[in-house]
Design a protein around this motif. Sequence first.
Motif, PDB file in Angstrom:
ATOM      1  N   MET A   2       0.828  -1.201   0.000  1.00 60.57           N
ATOM      2  CA  MET A   2       0.000   0.000   0.000  1.00 60.57           C
ATOM      3  C   MET A   2       0.864   1.252   0.000  1.00 60.57           C
ATOM      4  SD  MET A   2      -3.061  -0.978  -0.260  1.00 60.57           S
ATOM      5  CE  MET A   2      -3.846   0.582   0.067  1.00 60.57           C
ATOM      6  N   ARG A   5       2.175   1.900  -3.453  1.00 57.04           N
ATOM      7  CA  ARG A   5       1.098   2.395  -4.309  1.00 57.04           C
ATOM      8  C   ARG A   5       0.841   3.873  -4.038  1.00 57.04           C
ATOM      9  NH1 ARG A   5      -4.346  -0.768  -3.856  1.00 57.04           N
ATOM     10  NH2 ARG A   5      -2.987  -2.392  -4.663  1.00 57.04           N
ATOM     11  N   SER A 126      -9.933  -2.454   1.721  1.00 58.27           N
ATOM     12  CA  SER A 126     -10.820  -1.520   1.018  1.00 58.27           C
ATOM     13  C   SER A 126     -10.075  -0.684  -0.022  1.00 58.27           C
ATOM     14  CB  SER A 126     -11.512  -0.586   2.024  1.00 58.27           C
ATOM     15  OG  SER A 126     -10.566   0.160   2.756  1.00 58.27           O
ATOM     16  N   GLY A 127      -8.769  -0.907  -0.139  1.00 58.70           N
ATOM     17  CA  GLY A 127      -7.991  -0.201  -1.149  1.00 58.70           C
ATOM     18  C   GLY A 127      -7.592   1.208  -0.777  1.00 58.70           C
ATOM     19  N   LYS A 184     -13.711   5.455  -0.051  1.00 59.42           N
ATOM     20  CA  LYS A 184     -13.462   4.110   0.475  1.00 59.42           C
ATOM     21  C   LYS A 184     -13.358   4.086   1.997  1.00 59.42           C
ATOM     22  CE  LYS A 184     -10.903   2.987  -3.726  1.00 59.42           C
ATOM     23  NZ  LYS A 184      -9.563   2.747  -4.312  1.00 59.42           N
TER      24      LYS A 184
END
Length: 201
Positions: A2, A5, A126-127, A184
């Motif tokens: 994460m 990203r 949940s991204g 999100k």
Amino acid sequence: MMGKRALWVCFVLLSGYSLAHAEGNAAAGKEKSEACASCHGDDGNSNAPIFPKLASQHASYTAKQLREFKSEKRANPTMTAMAEPLSDADIDDLSAYFAQQKIKLEKAGAANPLGETIYRTGNASSGVPACTGCHGPDGAGNPSAMFPALRGQYAAYLEKTLSDFKAGARANDANSIMRSIAAKLSNEEITAVSGYASGLQ
């Protein structure tokens, strides 16, 4: 994963920005800031948590917001009325002045595991990426990318900001990045991460 990203997203956003405006004159900005004081305080430390603290905020970020209030890209009738008569020089001067003021940091609250988790690692299920990728581990932000400093900001204001992004009421984020992240987040996560970011030192 994460974290990587989030850093990639920030890199992509940074590549689309241009710091085209010159640095402002802080001394001139102080003289021009009188109209701002009733809501944001004489030194950019507002007395009401519904108004953001401008003290210590990156000049690049404050200037971006003022220009977008002026153009109505960021919707707020009160701030549009305040920004509309400002020249580019006025905006740069005001932004430089507030950037030089010292923010009054908020006291760190009680242990906030959920807020800390969201801020530092995000929520893989949940991204949601970690906030640190753009706003830094200590909430100092990134002036080159115009990502705001969060530490010391009122938790109530941060919560309102995330809620507005989630609802689409605020839409001046580059490439919809904050709207996509906020969408999100649960309301509980928004409250928790706002409280945690506010208390960063």
